[in-house]
Design an enzyme around this catalytic site. Structure first.
Site, PDB file in Angstrom:
ATOM      1  N   VAL A  10       3.387  -4.124  12.091  1.00 61.22           N
ATOM      2  CA  VAL A  10       3.194  -5.044  11.143  1.00 61.22           C
ATOM      3  C   VAL A  10       2.682  -6.125  10.495  1.00 61.22           C
ATOM      4  O   VAL A  10       3.090  -6.544   9.735  1.00 61.22           O
ATOM      5  CB  VAL A  10       3.807  -6.029  12.620  1.00 61.22           C
ATOM      6  CG1 VAL A  10       4.244  -7.355  12.001  1.00 61.22           C
ATOM      7  CG2 VAL A  10       5.300  -5.625  13.581  1.00 61.22           C
ATOM      8  N   LYS A 202      -7.735 -17.182  22.656  1.00 62.87           N
ATOM      9  CA  LYS A 202      -7.843 -17.746  20.642  1.00 62.87           C
ATOM     10  C   LYS A 202      -9.103 -19.129  21.528  1.00 62.87           C
ATOM     11  O   LYS A 202     -10.049 -19.503  20.508  1.00 62.87           O
ATOM     12  CB  LYS A 202      -6.860 -18.324  21.060  1.00 62.87           C
ATOM     13  CG  LYS A 202      -5.481 -16.904  20.361  1.00 62.87           C
ATOM     14  CD  LYS A 202      -4.367 -17.785  19.370  1.00 62.87           C
ATOM     15  CE  LYS A 202      -3.829 -16.476  19.382  1.00 62.87           C
ATOM     16  NZ  LYS A 202      -2.441 -16.495  18.976  1.00 62.87           N
TER      17      LYS A 202
END
Length: 426
Positions: A10, A202
């Site tokens: 992607v 993250k």
């Protein structure tokens, strides 16, 4: 400048598209053209989202990243291995590397940074957190002269979409998840997102940059959203709150440690993060001199993430042409990560209680026994539906946890219906 690309999924396919469509502009910005030297893939015959010259495709990723003519390696395959070995091999050969691999950076970023330092190349990773949002470079460079105290935000689009649909339509968790999967916002196996693993990785990266200390995903307190019910969301809404999965990185009051956590929390509907809808991300950075900064935008997706990759690609290409390097990892502060129990927070708790005199007094006594003061309390329902809804003042998470354990043992408490931390309205 020759570029080797690892992965053509992607994100990788969008990197190829943007490199081709913007070739002239990129060359002008860099000072030299970019040339795709090769693309490492698992299977050569697979149909891809973009047209790629078959001569560029290879299944021998290691040979590609160590080729003498390759200047920059872009890694978008994800996961720990073989990504780690390939990145280290490239950096050891003096190549610069652009990666979007949050899981690897959060688990073993030190190995990558040390390899970059030893090999003399750059390691850039803007795309690893919050997709297209320019967030890491401001932390790494723009705020390098400031003192960051807290980073607070929504860094996972899948969970934000699910919680937003539960809030706006009253949908159950499972129904909202199915809708997210149908629209491509959630994977077939959504565990990494809904259990908070993605956001925790993250958060580790953000904390490391903000506080100049090494933080790994294992040190991040993590809770997901799978236990949140439509009733929880409706209750929060009735009180003027919305539930979001937040990543919170904050210095302790004495400045000697940091707390890094990911968990669902209630925030006031007047807070800017409450208005972050669907799969978008938004992050607050609070610094001593700069004050409050908010970064908002698309946090995932092929094109947005590829935009961040291209930004890093331009930066490292410019550095190589100039014979310079970007900033190295900054860990001089070496702050420890304190456990969740030492973190100061607030709590919203709903108790199913017996409908008789003296209940509130006994519940308040249990809060006081653990040095947790009550900010607001209200009683709802009667008889078997009697419930106390309490919001505490700030206290350590350990004290709040002990309070909940004590409440469960009271004969007047039938059940602790829900417990939710409260953020954003100090």
């Amino acid at each position: 400048m020759k570029v080797a690309l690892l992965g053509c999924g992607v994100v990788g396919s969008q990197v190829i598209r943007l490199m081709a469509e913007q070739a002239d502009d990129l060359a002008a910005r860099i000072g030299a053209p970019l040339e795709l030297a090769g693309v490492a893939v698992r299977r050569l015959g697979r149909k891809r989202e973009v047209d790629v010259d078959p001569a560029l495709l290879t299944t021998d990723a290691e040979a590609l990243v160590t080729r003498e003519d390759v200047d920059i390696v872009v890694e978008v395959i994800g996961g720990i291995e073989p990504a780690r070995s390939l990145i280290v091999a490239a950096l050891s050969k003096g190549k610069s590397v652009v990666t979007a691999n949050k899981a690897l950076l959060a688990e073993d970023g030190s190995t990558l940074h040390e390899a970059a330092r030893a090999g003399g190349g750059d390691l850039y990773f803007e795309a690893s957190v919050a997709g297209a949002i320019p967030l890491l470079r401001p932390l790494r460079e723009s705020l390098a002269g400031d003192h960051v105290n807290r980073v607070l935000g929504i860094v996972n689009g899948t969970t934000n979409y699910i919680l937003d649909k539960m809030d706006s339509s009253g949908a159950s968790f499972n129904d909202a998840l199915e809708e997210a999967q149908a629209l491509g916002y959630a994977e077939a196996d959504p565990t990494a997102d809904v259990e908070g693993f993605d956001a925790a990785a993250k958060a580790a990266i953000l904390a490391g940059l903000a506080f100049h200390s090494r933080v790994t995903a294992e040190q991040v307190h993590r809770e997901g959203i799978t236990e949140i019910t439509a009733t929880d969301v409706a209750s929060a809404k009735a009180m003027g709150y919305v539930i979001k999965l937040l990543a919170i990185c904050a210095r302790s009051d004495d400045g000697q440690s940091v707390g890094v956590r990911v968990h669902p929390a209630m925030i006031p509907r007047t807070h800017p993060l409450a208005g972050v809808r669907e799969a978008y991300n938004a992050v607050f950075v609070e610094a001593e001199s700069a004050g409050q900064l908010m970064f908002y935008g698309a946090g995932a997706g092929g094109a947005p993430t590829a935009s961040a990759v291209l930004g890093d690609l331009v930066a490292v290409a410019r550095n190589r042409l100039a014979g310079a390097r970007g900033p190295e990892e900054s860990t001089y502060a070496s702050l420890s990560v304190h456990p969740m129990g030492e973190t100061v927070t607030r709590c919203h708790v709903a108790l199913d209680v017996a409908d008789k005199p003296g209940v509130l007094a006994r519940v308040a006594e249990e809060f006081a026994r653990h040095d947790v003061s009550i900010q607001t309390v209200r009683q709802e329902g009667h008889g078997d539906d009697a419930q106390l809804v309490i919001v505490s003042h700030r206290a350590t998470d350990a004290a709040l946890t002990a309070t909940m354990e004590g409440l469960r043992k009271l004969d007047i408490v039938r059940a602790v219906a829900s417990v939710m931390r409260v953020e954003g309205d100090e």
